[in-house]
Design a protein around this motif. Structure first.
Motif, PDB file in Angstrom:
ATOM      1  N   PRO A 153       1.074  -1.641  -0.034  1.00 44.54           N
ATOM      2  CA  PRO A 153      -0.006   0.028  -0.202  1.00 44.54           C
ATOM      3  C   PRO A 153       0.398   1.086  -0.160  1.00 44.54           C
ATOM      4  O   PRO A 153       0.339   2.358  -0.256  1.00 44.54           O
ATOM      5  CB  PRO A 153      -0.967  -0.044   1.018  1.00 44.54           C
ATOM      6  CG  PRO A 153      -0.354  -0.864   2.312  1.00 44.54           C
ATOM      7  CD  PRO A 153       0.833  -2.209   1.165  1.00 44.54           C
ATOM      8  N   LEU A 154       2.061   0.630   0.356  1.00 45.74           N
ATOM      9  CA  LEU A 154       2.987   2.301   0.615  1.00 45.74           C
ATOM     10  C   LEU A 154       4.388   2.226  -0.882  1.00 45.74           C
ATOM     11  O   LEU A 154       4.667   3.434  -0.345  1.00 45.74           O
ATOM     12  CB  LEU A 154       3.785   2.627   1.956  1.00 45.74           C
ATOM     13  CG  LEU A 154       2.770   1.981   3.199  1.00 45.74           C
ATOM     14  CD1 LEU A 154       3.290   2.570   4.222  1.00 45.74           C
ATOM     15  CD2 LEU A 154       1.821   3.479   3.284  1.00 45.74           C
ATOM     16  N   ALA A 155       4.013   1.618  -1.682  1.00 51.94           N
ATOM     17  CA  ALA A 155       4.880   1.405  -2.437  1.00 51.94           C
ATOM     18  C   ALA A 155       5.055   2.799  -2.901  1.00 51.94           C
ATOM     19  O   ALA A 155       6.142   3.001  -4.139  1.00 51.94           O
ATOM     20  CB  ALA A 155       4.458  -0.048  -3.188  1.00 51.94           C
ATOM     21  N   SER A 156       3.931   3.201  -4.163  1.00 50.13           N
ATOM     22  CA  SER A 156       4.024   4.174  -4.668  1.00 50.13           C
ATOM     23  C   SER A 156       4.694   5.733  -4.053  1.00 50.13           C
ATOM     24  O   SER A 156       4.274   7.009  -4.307  1.00 50.13           O
ATOM     25  CB  SER A 156       2.761   5.053  -5.631  1.00 50.13           C
ATOM     26  OG  SER A 156       1.340   4.237  -4.952  1.00 50.13           O
ATOM     27  N   LEU A 157       4.661   5.893  -3.073  1.00 49.78           N
ATOM     28  CA  LEU A 157       4.666   7.345  -2.044  1.00 49.78           C
ATOM     29  C   LEU A 157       6.383   7.107  -1.614  1.00 49.78           C
ATOM     30  O   LEU A 157       6.598   6.470  -1.716  1.00 49.78           O
ATOM     31  CB  LEU A 157       3.719   7.008  -0.482  1.00 49.78           C
ATOM     32  CG  LEU A 157       2.371   6.301  -1.028  1.00 49.78           C
ATOM     33  CD1 LEU A 157       1.646   6.630   0.569  1.00 49.78           C
ATOM     34  CD2 LEU A 157       1.428   7.211  -1.908  1.00 49.78           C
ATOM     35  N   ASP A 158       5.920   8.437  -1.453  1.00 49.91           N
ATOM     36  CA  ASP A 158       7.039   8.858  -0.706  1.00 49.91           C
ATOM     37  C   ASP A 158       7.791   9.188   0.903  1.00 49.91           C
ATOM     38  O   ASP A 158       6.805   8.258   1.009  1.00 49.91           O
ATOM     39  CB  ASP A 158       7.747  10.371  -0.882  1.00 49.91           C
ATOM     40  CG  ASP A 158       6.785  11.755  -0.591  1.00 49.91           C
ATOM     41  OD1 ASP A 158       6.312  11.131   0.346  1.00 49.91           O
ATOM     42  OD2 ASP A 158       5.828  12.382  -0.640  1.00 49.91           O
ATOM     43  N   ILE A 159       9.509   8.904   0.684  1.00 43.70           N
ATOM     44  CA  ILE A 159       9.479   8.771   2.377  1.00 43.70           C
ATOM     45  C   ILE A 159       8.793   9.250   3.277  1.00 43.70           C
ATOM     46  O   ILE A 159       7.759   8.937   4.024  1.00 43.70           O
ATOM     47  CB  ILE A 159      10.457   8.460   2.559  1.00 43.70           C
ATOM     48  CG1 ILE A 159      11.668   8.000   1.375  1.00 43.70           C
ATOM     49  CG2 ILE A 159      11.005   8.799   4.081  1.00 43.70           C
ATOM     50  CD1 ILE A 159      12.822   7.859   1.400  1.00 43.70           C
ATOM     51  N   GLY A 160       7.606  10.656   3.021  1.00 41.91           N
ATOM     52  CA  GLY A 160       7.381  11.666   4.337  1.00 41.91           C
ATOM     53  C   GLY A 160       6.362  10.946   4.169  1.00 41.91           C
ATOM     54  O   GLY A 160       5.516  11.005   5.192  1.00 41.91           O
ATOM     55  N   LEU A 161       5.418  10.238   3.226  1.00 40.44           N
ATOM     56  CA  LEU A 161       4.030  10.196   3.271  1.00 40.44           C
ATOM     57  C   LEU A 161       3.818   9.040   3.974  1.00 40.44           C
ATOM     58  O   LEU A 161       3.068   8.456   4.428  1.00 40.44           O
ATOM     59  CB  LEU A 161       3.758  10.262   1.671  1.00 40.44           C
ATOM     60  CG  LEU A 161       2.694  10.681   1.160  1.00 40.44           C
ATOM     61  CD1 LEU A 161       2.413  10.696  -0.389  1.00 40.44           C
ATOM     62  CD2 LEU A 161       2.378  12.167   2.212  1.00 40.44           C
ATOM     63  N   LYS A 162       5.117   7.694   3.810  1.00 40.26           N
ATOM     64  CA  LYS A 162       5.195   6.396   3.739  1.00 40.26           C
ATOM     65  C   LYS A 162       4.911   6.672   5.577  1.00 40.26           C
ATOM     66  O   LYS A 162       4.097   5.862   6.555  1.00 40.26           O
ATOM     67  CB  LYS A 162       6.171   5.937   3.894  1.00 40.26           C
ATOM     68  CG  LYS A 162       6.150   4.869   2.373  1.00 40.26           C
ATOM     69  CD  LYS A 162       6.790   4.234   2.136  1.00 40.26           C
ATOM     70  CE  LYS A 162       7.459   3.787   0.538  1.00 40.26           C
ATOM     71  NZ  LYS A 162       8.551   2.797   0.193  1.00 40.26           N
ATOM     72  N   ASP A 163       5.907   7.698   5.814  1.00 41.44           N
ATOM     73  CA  ASP A 163       6.284   8.108   7.613  1.00 41.44           C
ATOM     74  C   ASP A 163       5.012   8.377   8.123  1.00 41.44           C
ATOM     75  O   ASP A 163       4.927   8.025   9.331  1.00 41.44           O
ATOM     76  CB  ASP A 163       7.670   8.943   7.513  1.00 41.44           C
ATOM     77  CG  ASP A 163       8.409   8.075   7.704  1.00 41.44           C
ATOM     78  OD1 ASP A 163       8.975   7.066   7.532  1.00 41.44           O
ATOM     79  OD2 ASP A 163       9.765   9.448   7.319  1.00 41.44           O
ATOM     80  N   ARG A 164       4.069   8.873   7.264  1.00 42.36           N
ATOM     81  CA  ARG A 164       2.525   9.433   7.949  1.00 42.36           C
ATOM     82  C   ARG A 164       1.819   8.407   7.604  1.00 42.36           C
ATOM     83  O   ARG A 164       0.978   8.435   8.828  1.00 42.36           O
ATOM     84  CB  ARG A 164       1.929  10.419   7.314  1.00 42.36           C
ATOM     85  CG  ARG A 164       2.683  11.550   6.823  1.00 42.36           C
ATOM     86  CD  ARG A 164       1.514  12.856   6.481  1.00 42.36           C
ATOM     87  NE  ARG A 164       0.604  13.159   7.246  1.00 42.36           N
ATOM     88  CZ  ARG A 164      -0.452  14.238   6.652  1.00 42.36           C
ATOM     89  NH1 ARG A 164      -0.125  14.752   5.029  1.00 42.36           N
ATOM     90  NH2 ARG A 164      -1.468  13.840   7.492  1.00 42.36           N
ATOM     91  N   ILE A 165       1.778   8.055   7.450  1.00 45.83           N
ATOM     92  CA  ILE A 165       0.916   6.201   7.533  1.00 45.83           C
ATOM     93  C   ILE A 165       0.726   4.927   8.188  1.00 45.83           C
ATOM     94  O   ILE A 165       0.374   4.428   8.589  1.00 45.83           O
ATOM     95  CB  ILE A 165       0.363   5.500   6.037  1.00 45.83           C
ATOM     96  CG1 ILE A 165       0.070   6.661   5.138  1.00 45.83           C
ATOM     97  CG2 ILE A 165      -0.240   4.542   5.514  1.00 45.83           C
ATOM     98  CD1 ILE A 165      -0.103   6.455   3.496  1.00 45.83           C
ATOM     99  N   ILE A 166       2.180   4.546   8.365  1.00 49.93           N
ATOM    100  CA  ILE A 166       2.961   3.721   9.176  1.00 49.93           C
ATOM    101  C   ILE A 166       1.993   3.660  10.353  1.00 49.93           C
ATOM    102  O   ILE A 166       1.643   2.758  11.408  1.00 49.93           O
ATOM    103  CB  ILE A 166       4.218   3.262   9.369  1.00 49.93           C
ATOM    104  CG1 ILE A 166       4.789   3.307   7.490  1.00 49.93           C
ATOM    105  CG2 ILE A 166       4.787   2.662  10.416  1.00 49.93           C
ATOM    106  CD1 ILE A 166       4.887   1.706   7.821  1.00 49.93           C
ATOM    107  N   PRO A 167       2.030   4.811  11.343  1.00 56.83           N
ATOM    108  CA  PRO A 167       1.375   5.344  12.582  1.00 56.83           C
ATOM    109  C   PRO A 167      -0.125   4.639  12.427  1.00 56.83           C
ATOM    110  O   PRO A 167      -0.444   4.092  13.361  1.00 56.83           O
ATOM    111  CB  PRO A 167       1.814   6.738  13.143  1.00 56.83           C
ATOM    112  CG  PRO A 167       2.483   6.700  11.869  1.00 56.83           C
ATOM    113  CD  PRO A 167       2.951   6.023  11.286  1.00 56.83           C
ATOM    114  N   TYR A 168      -0.998   4.819  11.304  1.00 59.36           N
ATOM    115  CA  TYR A 168      -2.129   4.467  11.329  1.00 59.36           C
ATOM    116  C   TYR A 168      -2.190   2.972  10.841  1.00 59.36           C
ATOM    117  O   TYR A 168      -3.481   2.679  11.553  1.00 59.36           O
ATOM    118  CB  TYR A 168      -3.116   5.209   9.650  1.00 59.36           C
ATOM    119  CG  TYR A 168      -2.661   6.858   9.588  1.00 59.36           C
ATOM    120  CD1 TYR A 168      -3.038   7.002  10.792  1.00 59.36           C
ATOM    121  CD2 TYR A 168      -2.494   7.341   8.478  1.00 59.36           C
ATOM    122  CE1 TYR A 168      -3.159   8.335  10.879  1.00 59.36           C
ATOM    123  CE2 TYR A 168      -2.513   8.622   8.641  1.00 59.36           C
ATOM    124  CZ  TYR A 168      -2.600   9.203   9.193  1.00 59.36           C
ATOM    125  OH  TYR A 168      -3.524  10.508   9.086  1.00 59.36           O
TER     126      TYR A 168
END
Length: 226
Positions: free
Chosen positions: A156-171
């Motif tokens: 689900p995070l493959a197409s996202l940049d590092i900043g967006l990944k870091d936001r979604i992981i906590p969810y």
């Protein structure tokens, strides 16, 4: 607990998986073409395989017994790599579609999902006007509103940049720890996996080459690198 003993053939490719997923999050790791997405599709019932799948006390399929639960009856939420939101519906309407399917006893409401995933500012927007990270948060919210007994996440995070990944992981950690919905999480990223779990299933050419604790497997040259 999810238990799998399945086989799925495409021409010369054969997926064979006989494993148990006993932990809150089980990661599926392996190179492209190893069968990771096929495995998720089989669990979800989107592709038919031979063998048996059981989720808790519920048998999702048993070829020998002639049983096969339809995807909509499996209690499985699926978050695809490309979100796959309905483009003609607003964010609120995308969420509402899933809310209508949820169990009447579910404690997961639209208001709770909007608050959890910080969607309040975008609920009236169209998917085409969202960033990649926003679309993935909406897709996660839609999956949660279906009140799943199991959540499948395909890179689900493959197409996202590092900043967006870091936001979604906590969810995702909140889903794991507070909502206590078990997950099967496909990723190419070891770092991403280790932020959610240490438990991995390693696939290569359709075969489960190893499963267990990542740190017990990491030193094995037949497993890492593939």
């Amino acid at each position: 607990m999810l238990t799998l003993d399945v086989r799925k053939r495409y021409g010369d490719f054969l997926l064979e998986a006989s494993v148990s997923c006993r932990y809150p999050v089980t990661a599926v790791f392996g190179p492209s073409g190893s069968g990771k997405t096929t495995l998720l599709n089989v669990i979800a019932g989107l592709e038919r395989a031979s063998g048996r799948i059981q989720l808790g006390d519920v048998v999702l399929q048993d070829t020998e017994a002639g049983s096969f639960l339809a995807p909509e009856r499996r209690g499985v939420g699926y978050v695809f790599q490309d979100a796959l939101l309905f483009p003609h519906l607003s964010v609120r309407e995308n969420l509402g579609f899933a809310e209508r399917l949820r169990s009447k006893t579910s404690s997961i409401t639209m208001d709770r999902v909007i608050d959890l995933l910080d969607l309040g500012a975008i609920v009236d927007r169209s998917p085409r006007d969202l960033s990649g990270g926003e679309r993935q948060r909406v897709a996660l919210g839609r999956a949660l509103l279906s009140s799943p007994d199991l959540l499948l996440l395909d890179e689900p995070l493959a197409s996202l940049d590092i900043g967006l990944k870091d936001r979604i992981i906590p969810y995702l950690r909140y889903v794991r720890d507070d909502l206590k919905i078990p997950m099967v999480y496909v990723s190419h990223s070891v770092g991403e996996i280790l932020q959610l779990t240490g438990q991995v299933i390693v696939l290569n050419k359709g075969a489960v080459v190893a499963s267990g604790d990542f740190f017990d497997l990491a030193h094995r040259e037949d497993v890492f690198p593939l």
